[in-house]
Design an enzyme around this catalytic site. Structure first.
Site, mmCIF file in Angstrom:
data_model
loop_
_atom_site.group_PDB
_atom_site.id
_atom_site.type_symbol
_atom_site.label_atom_id
_atom_site.label_comp_id
_atom_site.label_asym_id
_atom_site.label_seq_id
_atom_site.Cartn_x
_atom_site.Cartn_y
_atom_site.Cartn_z
ATOM 1 N N ILE A 28 -24.500 -0.770 -33.774
ATOM 2 C CA ILE A 28 -24.976 0.494 -33.208
ATOM 3 C C ILE A 28 -25.371 1.468 -34.317
ATOM 4 O O ILE A 28 -26.442 2.078 -34.287
ATOM 5 C CB ILE A 28 -23.885 1.141 -32.320
ATOM 6 C CG1 ILE A 28 -23.504 0.193 -31.177
ATOM 7 C CG2 ILE A 28 -24.324 2.505 -31.792
ATOM 8 C CD1 ILE A 28 -24.649 -0.234 -30.281
ATOM 9 N N ASP B 37 -20.656 2.823 -44.819
ATOM 10 C CA ASP B 37 -19.867 1.683 -44.350
ATOM 11 C C ASP B 37 -18.821 1.340 -45.404
ATOM 12 O O ASP B 37 -19.044 1.563 -46.598
ATOM 13 C CB ASP B 37 -20.776 0.473 -44.087
ATOM 14 C CG ASP B 37 -20.152 -0.492 -43.098
ATOM 15 O OD1 ASP B 37 -20.531 -0.460 -41.910
ATOM 16 O OD2 ASP B 37 -19.242 -1.266 -43.498
ATOM 17 N N THR C 295 -14.348 -0.002 -31.882
ATOM 18 C CA THR C 295 -13.096 0.299 -31.168
ATOM 19 C C THR C 295 -12.630 -0.988 -30.480
ATOM 20 O O THR C 295 -12.811 -1.146 -29.277
ATOM 21 C CB THR C 295 -13.288 1.429 -30.128
ATOM 22 O OG1 THR C 295 -14.484 1.170 -29.390
ATOM 23 C CG2 THR C 295 -13.368 2.783 -30.770
ATOM 24 N N ARG D 186 -25.319 2.907 -25.239
ATOM 25 C CA ARG D 186 -25.428 2.084 -24.031
ATOM 26 C C ARG D 186 -26.431 0.954 -24.201
ATOM 27 O O ARG D 186 -26.953 0.415 -23.232
ATOM 28 C CB ARG D 186 -25.881 2.963 -22.844
ATOM 29 C CG ARG D 186 -25.075 4.208 -22.684
ATOM 30 C CD ARG D 186 -25.792 5.169 -21.787
ATOM 31 N NE ARG D 186 -25.348 5.061 -20.416
ATOM 32 C CZ ARG D 186 -25.956 5.645 -19.384
ATOM 33 N NH1 ARG D 186 -27.018 6.375 -19.584
ATOM 34 N NH2 ARG D 186 -25.491 5.492 -18.160
ATOM 35 N N VAL D 187 -26.732 0.623 -25.465
ATOM 36 C CA VAL D 187 -27.812 -0.331 -25.707
ATOM 37 C C VAL D 187 -27.333 -1.775 -25.631
ATOM 38 O O VAL D 187 -26.197 -2.092 -25.978
ATOM 39 C CB VAL D 187 -28.474 -0.081 -27.072
ATOM 40 C CG1 VAL D 187 -29.272 1.201 -27.028
ATOM 41 C CG2 VAL D 187 -27.435 -0.028 -28.187
ATOM 42 N N LYS E 111 -19.044 5.637 -19.513
ATOM 43 C CA LYS E 111 -19.381 4.471 -20.345
ATOM 44 C C LYS E 111 -18.485 3.283 -19.987
ATOM 45 O O LYS E 111 -18.949 2.144 -19.829
ATOM 46 C CB LYS E 111 -19.219 4.840 -21.818
ATOM 47 C CG LYS E 111 -19.125 3.692 -22.769
ATOM 48 C CD LYS E 111 -20.439 2.959 -22.906
ATOM 49 C CE LYS E 111 -20.220 1.563 -23.444
ATOM 50 N NZ LYS E 111 -21.353 1.004 -24.096
ATOM 51 N N ASN F 52 -19.368 -0.726 -18.086
ATOM 52 C CA ASN F 52 -18.996 -2.073 -18.523
ATOM 53 C C ASN F 52 -18.005 -2.733 -17.560
ATOM 54 O O ASN F 52 -18.038 -3.946 -17.364
ATOM 55 C CB ASN F 52 -18.447 -2.031 -19.952
ATOM 56 C CG ASN F 52 -19.591 -1.954 -20.972
ATOM 57 O OD1 ASN F 52 -20.765 -2.029 -20.603
ATOM 58 N ND2 ASN F 52 -19.264 -1.803 -22.239
ATOM 59 N N HIS G 199 -31.807 -9.035 -0.992
ATOM 60 C CA HIS G 199 -31.409 -7.859 -0.211
ATOM 61 C C HIS G 199 -31.611 -6.615 -1.080
ATOM 62 O O HIS G 199 -31.252 -6.633 -2.260
ATOM 63 C CB HIS G 199 -29.929 -7.997 0.188
ATOM 64 C CG HIS G 199 -29.464 -6.926 1.124
ATOM 65 N ND1 HIS G 199 -29.284 -5.625 0.712
ATOM 66 C CD2 HIS G 199 -29.168 -6.954 2.445
ATOM 67 C CE1 HIS G 199 -28.883 -4.897 1.736
ATOM 68 N NE2 HIS G 199 -28.806 -5.681 2.810
ATOM 69 N N CYS H 222 -17.788 -5.771 -26.107
ATOM 70 C CA CYS H 222 -17.846 -4.625 -25.189
ATOM 71 C C CYS H 222 -17.214 -4.970 -23.847
ATOM 72 O O CYS H 222 -16.142 -4.488 -23.513
ATOM 73 C CB CYS H 222 -19.293 -4.212 -24.977
ATOM 74 S SG CYS H 222 -20.142 -3.916 -26.525
ATOM 75 N N ARG I 110 -18.399 -12.857 -31.560
ATOM 76 C CA ARG I 110 -17.149 -12.157 -31.240
ATOM 77 C C ARG I 110 -16.766 -12.332 -29.767
ATOM 78 O O ARG I 110 -17.590 -12.126 -28.885
ATOM 79 C CB ARG I 110 -17.280 -10.666 -31.577
ATOM 80 C CG ARG I 110 -17.184 -10.409 -33.065
ATOM 81 C CD ARG I 110 -17.351 -8.955 -33.371
ATOM 82 N NE ARG I 110 -18.699 -8.512 -33.091
ATOM 83 C CZ ARG I 110 -19.078 -7.232 -33.200
ATOM 84 N NH1 ARG I 110 -18.214 -6.311 -33.529
ATOM 85 N NH2 ARG I 110 -20.326 -6.913 -32.949
#
Ligand code: SAJ
Length: 419
Positions: free
Chosen positions: A12, A31, A83, A151-152, A203, A207, A241, A257, A321
C-alpha cells in the site's frame, strides 16, 4: 502542504507514495528494510503489482520520490505499516505504534497525520492519539489526524487507488477536510467524511462481508458436491437475480487482509461476532477438504506424484502470505511426491520446479491458484509427460472441455465426481 512522508513501503505504502510523487508532491518513503530502500531508490520494486514499476521509476527519475530508512520533517505523515495478527489471533499493532513514535519528534504545528493501516475500531482515537498526547500535543489545536483506510485490490492497486471511493475519518471535521483535500490530488472516486472509529469499522466490515460471502459459497460447494451438481453454475444462475452477488468458492481464503482482519473483531467481541467466526472457520477448513479429495482421487495409485499449479493466495500476484495453497502443500507433502510450479514466485518454502519437470511422471494436476498463464497450458503437451492424465481444478480456471478432449479425467471443486 507539499512534502509527504510515507511510513511503510509495502503493497500500500509504495503505490501511495508514488501516486503522490507523480501528482506534484515531494515524497519521502520510509521503510525499515535496507534492501527495500535501496531497490526503490534505483527505480526498481520489491513486489509484483501491474504498472507499479513504471510509476515508481517515473517518481524516482523526477526526483519527487526518495526512499529512506529514517523519516524526516514533512507537512503530512502517512502511516501505511502492516497490521497482522499474533499467534492468539489478536491484532499486532506494534508497527503502527512504532511508526507513530518515529514521527512524533518530527511533528510541527499544523501537520496532518493520516493513518491508513487496517486497524481495530478505536486505534486512531486510542493508541495513536494516546502516544501523541503523551508527547504533549494538543490534538484540537496542534495537529490534524485522520484514518483513511486503504481499499485497493492487490493486482489492481493503481487503478483502484485512483478510481475507488475513499472514506476519510477525521478526529474532527478540519482533519477530515485536510485529508480529503490531499487525496483529491489523484482520487477520482467520491470521498466520504466520517469519524475515525467509524472509518476503521467500515473497512473491517468490507472485508468481513467478503469473507462471510465466500464462506457461504464454500459451504454451497460442499453441498453441491454431495448432490453431484455444479456449484459454479449454481452461483452463476443465482447471480442473475438483481440483488444477489455470491462470490466464488475456492481452496480457502488467504492474503494478509480477508483472512486476518475479521479476527480484529472476533478477538475483541467473541460474544457478538459469531457469524464472522463461523465464516473464518468454514474458509479455514477448505484446505482440509481439498486434501481429502486429493487422497480420494489418488487412492488407487501406488506412489502417486502430484503436479501443483500455483502457490500464491490468488491469481496473478506474487504474494504467498496466508495462502491456502501453502497449507494444502504442507499436508500433501506428508503423503505424496510433489512438484510445484508458480511462474510468479521466486522464493518459496519448497523447491519450485521448471514447467516440464512439474508434469513429468505426475498422476494428477492440482490447480490451487488462477494465474492467467495456466489457462494457456496445452493439455496434449503436458499429458505426454504425465503418468496418469487427471486434473483437479479448485478455482474453475481451466477449460474442462479442452482437458477432456485431450483425454484427461477432470475434477472441479464443488461438482461431485469424487467421494
Ligand atoms: N477469494 C475466494 N473467492 C472469491 C474471492 C476471493 O475464494 O470470490 C479468495 C482469494 O482467492 C484469496 C482471498 O479470497 O485467497 C482474498 O482475496 P480477495 O481478492 O478477495 O481480497 P484481497 O485480500 O486481495 O484484498 C481485499 C480487498 N477487500 C475487498 O474486496 C472487500 C481489497 O479491496 C482490500 O483493500 C484488501 O483486502 C485489504 O487490504 O484489506
Amino acid at each position: 502542504m507539499d512534502k509527504i512522508c510515507v511510513i511503510g513501503l509495502g503493497y500500500i505504502g509504495l503505490p501511495t507514495a508514488s501516486m503522490f510523487a507523480t501528482n506534484g508532491y515531494r515524497v519521502l518513503g520510509v521503510d525499515i528494510n535496507e534492501t527495500v530502500v535501496r531497490t526503490i531508490n534505483k527505480g526498481n520494486i520489491h513486489i509484483e503489482e501491474p504498472g507499479l514499476k513504471t510509476i515508481v521509476q517515473a517518481a524516482i527519475n523526477s526526483g519527487k520520490l526518495k526512499a529512506s530508512l529514517k523519516p524526516e520533517e514533512a507537512d503530512v505523515f502517512i502511516i501505511a505499516t502492516p497490521t497482522p495478527f499474533k499467534e492468539n489471533k489478536k491484532p499486532d499493532l506494534s508497527c503502527v505504534e512504532a511508526a507513530t513514535h518515529a514521527i512524533t519528534p518530527l511533528l510541527q504545528k499544523g501537520n496532518l497525520i493520516i493513518h491508513e493501516s487496517t486497524s481495530p475500531p478505536g486505534t486512531t482515537t486510542g493508541l495513536i492519539t494516546g502516544i501523541l498526547k503523551e508527547k504533549g500535543f494538543d490534538l484540537e489545536n496542534d495537529l490534524y489526524l485522520a484514518h483513511c483506510p486503504e481499499r485497493v485490490l492487490p493486482g489492481k492497486v493503481l487503478k483502484e487507488l485512483i478510481e475507488n471511493d475513499r472514506i476519510v475519518g477525521g478526529i474532527n471535521r478540519a482533519s477530515a477536510e485536510k485529508a480529503a483535500k490531499l487525496y483529491r490530488s489523484f482520487v477520482t472516486g467520491e470521498i466520504y467524511f466520517t469519524d475515525a472509529t467509524t472509518a476503521e469499522m467500515a473497512k473491517l466490515a468490507e472485508n468481513i462481508y467478503r469473507d462471510v460471502n465466500i464462506a457461504l459459497v464454500n459451504e454451497l460447494a460442499l453441498i453441491c458436491s454431495k448432490i453431484g451438481i455444479n456449484v459454479w453454475e449454481v452461483v452463476e444462475l443465482a447471480n442473475k437475480h438483481p440483488r444477489v452477488h455470491l462470490h466464488n468458492p475456492g481452496p480457502g481464503v488467504g492474503g494478509h487482509c480477508i483472512s486476518v482482519d475479521p479476527w480484529f473483531i472476533i478477538s475483541a467481541f467473541p460474544g457478538q461476532a459469531k457469524l464472522t467466526k463461523l465464516a473464518r472457520k468454514t474458509n479455514d477448513n477448505m484446505p482440509a477438504h481439498i486434501l481429502l479429495k486429493v487422497k480420494d482421487l489418488l487412492k488407487k495409485i501406488s506412489v502417486p506424484k502430484i503436479a501443483v499449479l500455483g502457490v500464491t493466495y490468488k491469481g496473478n500476484i506474487d504474494d504467498t502470505r496466508e495462502s491456502p495453497a501453502v497449507e494444502i502443500i504442507d499436508s500433501l507433502n506428508d503423503h505424496f511426491s510433489l512438484s510445484i510450479y508458480d511462474p510468479h514466485v521466486k522464493h518459496f518454502k519448497y523447491e519450485l520446479s521448471g514447467f516440464e519437470e512439474t508434469f513429468s511422471d505426475a498422476d494428477l494436476i492440482l490447480v490451487l491458484t488462477a494465474h492467467n498463464e495456466f489457462r494457456y497450458i496445452d493439455p496434449d503437451g503436458v499429458g505426454k509427460l504425465m503418468r496418469n492424465k487427471a486434473i483437479f481444478d479448485t478455482r474453475n480456471c481451466m477449460s474442462r472441455d479442452k482437458w477432456e478432449n485431450a483425454g484427461f479425467k477432470t475434477f472441479l471443486l464443488g461438482c461431485g465426481g469424487y467421494n
